[in-house]
Scaffold this motif. Structure first.
Motif, PDB file in Angstrom:
ATOM      1  N   SER A  15       0.641  -0.629  -0.061  1.00 21.27           N
ATOM      2  CA  SER A  15       0.117  -0.204   0.485  1.00 21.27           C
ATOM      3  C   SER A  15       0.904   1.339  -0.200  1.00 21.27           C
ATOM      4  CB  SER A  15      -0.823   0.165   0.848  1.00 21.27           C
ATOM      5  OG  SER A  15      -0.177   0.780   2.302  1.00 21.27           O
ATOM      6  N   GLU A  48       1.036   3.965   1.431  1.00 23.18           N
ATOM      7  CA  GLU A  48       0.750   5.054   2.464  1.00 23.18           C
ATOM      8  C   GLU A  48       1.763   4.262   3.900  1.00 23.18           C
ATOM      9  OE1 GLU A  48      -2.391   3.690   2.060  1.00 23.18           O
ATOM     10  OE2 GLU A  48      -2.253   5.551   0.701  1.00 23.18           O
ATOM     11  N   THR A  49       2.075   2.789   3.309  1.00 24.35           N
ATOM     12  CA  THR A  49       3.051   2.666   4.934  1.00 24.35           C
ATOM     13  C   THR A  49       4.587   2.715   4.210  1.00 24.35           C
ATOM     14  OG1 THR A  49       3.155   0.411   5.256  1.00 24.35           O
ATOM     15  CG2 THR A  49       3.059   0.796   3.115  1.00 24.35           C
ATOM     16  N   PRO A 109       2.629  -0.556  15.363  1.00 23.12           N
ATOM     17  CA  PRO A 109       2.005  -1.348  15.440  1.00 23.12           C
ATOM     18  C   PRO A 109       1.122  -1.965  13.772  1.00 23.12           C
ATOM     19  CG  PRO A 109       1.442   1.188  15.823  1.00 23.12           C
ATOM     20  CD  PRO A 109       3.183   0.505  15.932  1.00 23.12           C
ATOM     21  N   LYS A 110       2.248  -1.629  12.963  1.00 20.33           N
ATOM     22  CA  LYS A 110       2.116  -2.295  11.570  1.00 20.33           C
ATOM     23  C   LYS A 110       2.704  -3.730  11.475  1.00 20.33           C
ATOM     24  CE  LYS A 110       3.296   1.527   9.238  1.00 20.33           C
ATOM     25  NZ  LYS A 110       4.783   2.880   8.946  1.00 20.33           N
ATOM     26  N   GLY A 112      -0.251  -5.665  12.102  1.00 20.10           N
ATOM     27  CA  GLY A 112      -0.870  -6.009  11.186  1.00 20.10           C
ATOM     28  C   GLY A 112      -0.743  -7.059  10.672  1.00 20.10           C
ATOM     29  N   GLU A 147      -2.257 -10.262   7.844  1.00 27.00           N
ATOM     30  CA  GLU A 147      -3.136 -10.217   7.005  1.00 27.00           C
ATOM     31  C   GLU A 147      -3.361  -8.597   6.269  1.00 27.00           C
ATOM     32  OE1 GLU A 147      -3.423 -10.175  10.190  1.00 27.00           O
ATOM     33  OE2 GLU A 147      -4.244 -11.580  10.705  1.00 27.00           O
ATOM     34  N   SER A 148      -2.085  -7.646   6.549  1.00 23.83           N
ATOM     35  CA  SER A 148      -1.620  -6.761   5.388  1.00 23.83           C
ATOM     36  C   SER A 148      -0.993  -6.919   4.314  1.00 23.83           C
ATOM     37  CB  SER A 148      -1.692  -5.285   6.585  1.00 23.83           C
ATOM     38  OG  SER A 148      -0.314  -5.416   7.000  1.00 23.83           O
ATOM     39  N   LEU A 184      -0.626 -10.235   2.861  1.00 23.28           N
ATOM     40  CA  LEU A 184      -1.952 -11.224   2.657  1.00 23.28           C
ATOM     41  C   LEU A 184      -1.285 -11.125   1.053  1.00 23.28           C
ATOM     42  CD1 LEU A 184      -4.662 -12.257   4.487  1.00 23.28           C
ATOM     43  CD2 LEU A 184      -2.413 -13.619   4.265  1.00 23.28           C
ATOM     44  N   SER A 185      -2.554  -9.780   0.562  1.00 19.21           N
ATOM     45  CA  SER A 185      -1.826  -9.645  -1.572  1.00 19.21           C
ATOM     46  C   SER A 185      -0.473  -9.564  -1.528  1.00 19.21           C
ATOM     47  CB  SER A 185      -2.180  -8.618  -1.721  1.00 19.21           C
ATOM     48  OG  SER A 185      -1.505  -7.164  -1.189  1.00 19.21           O
ATOM     49  N   PHE A 214      10.663   8.005   6.013  1.00 24.00           N
ATOM     50  CA  PHE A 214       9.851   8.545   6.240  1.00 24.00           C
ATOM     51  C   PHE A 214       8.600   7.974   6.319  1.00 24.00           C
ATOM     52  CE2 PHE A 214       5.558  10.252   2.993  1.00 24.00           C
ATOM     53  CZ  PHE A 214       5.985  10.966   3.562  1.00 24.00           C
ATOM     54  N   GLY A 215       7.706   8.790   7.338  1.00 30.47           N
ATOM     55  CA  GLY A 215       6.643   7.894   7.794  1.00 30.47           C
ATOM     56  C   GLY A 215       6.146   7.081   8.786  1.00 30.47           C
ATOM     57  N   CYS A 216       7.957   6.718   9.216  1.00 30.88           N
ATOM     58  CA  CYS A 216       8.102   6.174  10.922  1.00 30.88           C
ATOM     59  C   CYS A 216       7.200   6.631  11.975  1.00 30.88           C
ATOM     60  CB  CYS A 216       9.868   5.865  10.918  1.00 30.88           C
ATOM     61  SG  CYS A 216       9.544   5.038  12.855  1.00 30.88           S
TER      62      CYS A 216
END
Lengths: 330, 383
Positions: free
Chosen positions: A48, A50-51, A87-88, A91, A94-95, A97-98, A258-260
């Motif tokens: 994704s 945003e991750t 938190p990631k 997940g 599930e996050s 699986l794709s 970035f985004g951590c």
């Protein structure tokens, strides 16, 4: 039976445990190759938007696993009492699986040390049922894994050679000593961080978070009014705090991505302390667009600054105007 | 001592009530605005999430009104909100604001520590019975607020004049903020209901009442869905586009779960969500990530027409939820849109995306819904 283990994220901290665990169960563990262009591209395409970069890399590594019976994606909720991982991590799977290639089943287990060893064992035994292993076998494998992990931590990963950087430089007091702090999965991920560790080692002596004793980390955490609740951040803050107080260390580089979310807090706390203690401090933020030239320039500028500071001892004439009169970093 | 607190939508009404009934001086910071955000962003770490930036802005604005003590809630992770108090303390101190930050949580799990903190805030004059009574009343008020808000959600697409509906909402909130008795809360709700009923009578005869509004469920990070400023008033915007909105988390649901540790349910309890999420995200991921997934499933099963997820940039739990939502979209054939907000979010951009999303939803129902009426406000909202 072959289990595919992606070489990303939890690999850098906990692979020895899982290697020992599966070794004892006579299950072959196949890791994905070290990160390369193709893996990174696969990850960027599939994960994704945003991750963060490490999770995108994990997605790439999962896709790079070929000819395995299972893809192993543990949910590492907590690795010690009173803390969580990011938190990631919670997940996973599930996050992601794709990203798993079609046809390969996912093997997962929830590891939560907050609840104590008994329940960790129980969760592992549930996974053991999927693998057709008895409870006793799992228990023995668990102890074997712990043994491997302990050895890994004691030797600070010397035998595991995650990052091919154990080059020993002769101890020259003239060389600068730089501490590099940050998540293990960024510092040892030499493709994504553009070989930062090696580049730094060529120019200076480098201290890492892993080089700090656990006891020292704990004592350096005591000054916090509220305990940090992320295990990685505890290590980073504890070690960073120690480096800040250490007069031998000439400067600190904080490697983040970035985004951590956890770093956004811990980096802020550390940078404030660095400012108070007048310690040179630089933050490098990685993402998938990081360019090598930019990194080298910043690294050289940082080291030059420290070099100069050594000569001038940080004393600047108080007479007249000077360029950095509004800065208190000197 | 003058106590202040960060804004989160309508929460100020409840917190103000709580402190005033304990005779503690309280400063309600000016409502979130561009200025708040600018002030906060200047001091915040750049990669921190939007709520932190707005919080800091609130404190700075409250400081100019004489506030010297901050009250916020805490948590022990893994969402970074749990560490807000500590970081905010450091940031404010370095910026020259002399604030005492009191985090309402059991420090290191010690309930005695929590009691001490409450005692510090409430002063020595208040007995524990009085404190508990004040807490209960504040909680009742939060439930009342949520009922009014839900009524307004149902009223926006059904009543003729959007401006009057917003005015009604504002006045309802005003009355609720001022009342200090349980009867007052009850009366306010009744008054809102009555007003809506009166206005609806006029609609029934007219022609434009002849369609059934689409329903959109709003899920996501609690601050951004409860605070209209941070999400550029998504709910109001949707209401005026003729959409009926429902939301995964209401203030009192959060208060009941987070502050009272699940002892009281609140309006639309959030307890059922993990059950709904089980198939897609069986483990909690901090914050309200699992609730987001669960609520999306619930909305989908209830036949909502679309779902909008809102969260601040780099919110860790919601990113996990966002990567699971496509599965729900596929399974229930329900369109899901994700809106990520930060300090650069612009009203026009959000509006365009909402309009496009609504257009997309309206198309297949245009023919289907033509025979149906809008239905009554009171049959839908505030139950």
């Amino acid at each position: 039976m072959k289990i595919g283990f992606p070489r990303a994220l939890f690999y850098f901290d906990f692979f020895p445990f899982w290697a020992g665990f599966f070794h004892h169960l006579n299950i072959e563990v196949v890791t994905s190759p070290p990160t390369n262009r193709q893996i990174m591209d696969l990850g960027l395409k599939n994960a994704s938007d945003e991750t963060c970069l490490p999770l995108k890399l994990l997605s790439g590594h999962i896709q790079a696993l070929k000819a395995v019976d299972w893809v192993f994606l543990p949910r590492m909720v907590s690795v010690e009492a009173e803390t969580y991982t990011c938190p990631k991590f919670l997940g996973i799977p599930e996050s992601l699986l794709s990203s798993v290639p079609t046809g390969i089943p996912v093997l997962s287990v929830t590891l939560n040390w907050r609840k104590g060893q008994r329940l960790v064992l129980k969760d592992l035994q549930t996974m053991g049922e999927t693998l057709g292993k008895s409870k006793i076998e799992i228990k023995q494998a668990f102890y074997e894994g712990q043994k491997w992990q302990e050895k890994f931590q004691k030797t600070r990963g010397a035998e595991w050679n995650f990052a091919p950087t154990n080059l020993e430089w002769p101890p020259e007091p003239e060389r600068l000593k730089i501490a590099l702090v940050g998540h293990s999965y960024l510092i040892q991920e030499s493709y994504a961080n553009l070989n930062l560790l090696k580049k730094l080692r060529e120019k200076a002596r480098v201290e890492l978070v892993q080089h700090v004793d656990q006891i020292e980390i704990e004592t350096n955490l005591l000054e916090l009014r509220k305990k940090l609740f992320w295990s990685h951040s505890k290590q980073i803050y504890g070690a960073g705090n120690k480096f800040l107080a250490d007069p031998e260390i000439d400067g600190i580089i904080y490697l983040t991505c970035f985004g951590c979310g956890t770093d956004s807090i811990v980096q802020e706390l550390l940078s404030r302390k660095a400012r108070q203690r007048h310690k040179p401090y630089m933050v490098i933020t990685l993402d998938e667009h990081s360019g090598e030239a930019g990194l080298i320039t910043r690294l050289e500028a940082f080291l030059d600054m420290i070099e100069r500071r050594r000569v001038h001892e940080g004393y600047v004439s108080t007479h007249g105007e000077r360029l950095d009169c509004n800065s208190n970093t000197l | 001592m003058k106590v202040t607190f960060p804004h989160m939508g309508n929460a100020w009404i409840v917190i103000q009530t709580l402190f005033e009934s304990l005779n503690v001086e309280v400063v309600v910071p000016p409502v979130n605005s561009k200025r708040t955000l600018n002030l906060g962003t200047r001091l915040s770490p750049e990669s921190a999430c939007l709520p932190l930036k707005l919080n800091l802005g609130n404190y700075i604005e409250a400081a100019s009104q004489g506030a010297d003590t901050i009250v916020i809630t805490g948590g022990i992770g893994p969402c970074r909100f749990g560490y807000y108090g500590e970081v905010e303390r450091e940031i404010l101190r370095d910026a020259g604001y002399d604030y005492e930050v009191v985090t309402l949580e059991p420090p290191n799990g010690s309930l005695l520590g929590l009691a001490k903190r409450i005692r510090f805030l409430a002063g020595t004059k208040n007995s524990w019975t009085k404190i508990l009574k004040a807490l209960r009343f504040a909680y009742l008020k939060s439930v009342g607020l949520d009922r009014i808000e839900d009524l307004i959600h149902a009223a926006r697409p059904r009543l003729p004049s959007p401006l009057d509906t917003e005015k009604l909402y504002e006045e309802g909130k005003e009355r609720l903020a001022q009342t200090m008795s349980e009867k007052g809360i009850f009366d306010t709700i009744q008054w809102v209901q009555e007003t809506i009923r009166e206005r609806q009578v006029n609609v029934r005869s007219s022609v434009d009442g002849k369609y059934k509004p689409l329903r959109i469920g709003i899920v996501g990070e609690i601050y951004t869905i409860l605070d209209p400023y941070s999400s550029m008033g998504v709910e109001q915007e949707l209401g005026q586009l003729g959409i009926e909105v429902d939301r995964s988390i209401y203030l009192s649901g959060w208060v009941g779960n987070h502050v009272f540790q699940g002892l009281v349910p609140g309006y639309r309890s959030i307890k059922s969500y993990p059950g709904y999420a089980k198939h897609y995200l069986p483990h909690f991921v901090g914050g309200h990530g699992q609730e987001t997934v669960g609520a999306a499933v619930k909305f989908a099963r209830e036949g909502f027409d679309g779902i909008i997820q809102i969260f601040p940039l780099s919110c860790m739990p919601e990113i996990v939820a966002a990567s699971v939502l496509p599965k729900i979209q596929e399974a229930y054939k329900i369109p899901i849109m994700t809106l990520i907000v930060d300090e650069h979010t612009g009203q026009a951009g959000i509006k365009t995306r909402l309009e496009a999303f609504v257009d997309l939803l309206e198309r297949p129902t245009m023919l289907r819904g033509i025979e149906q009426t809008r239905g009554e406000v009171l049959g839908v909202g505030g139950r």
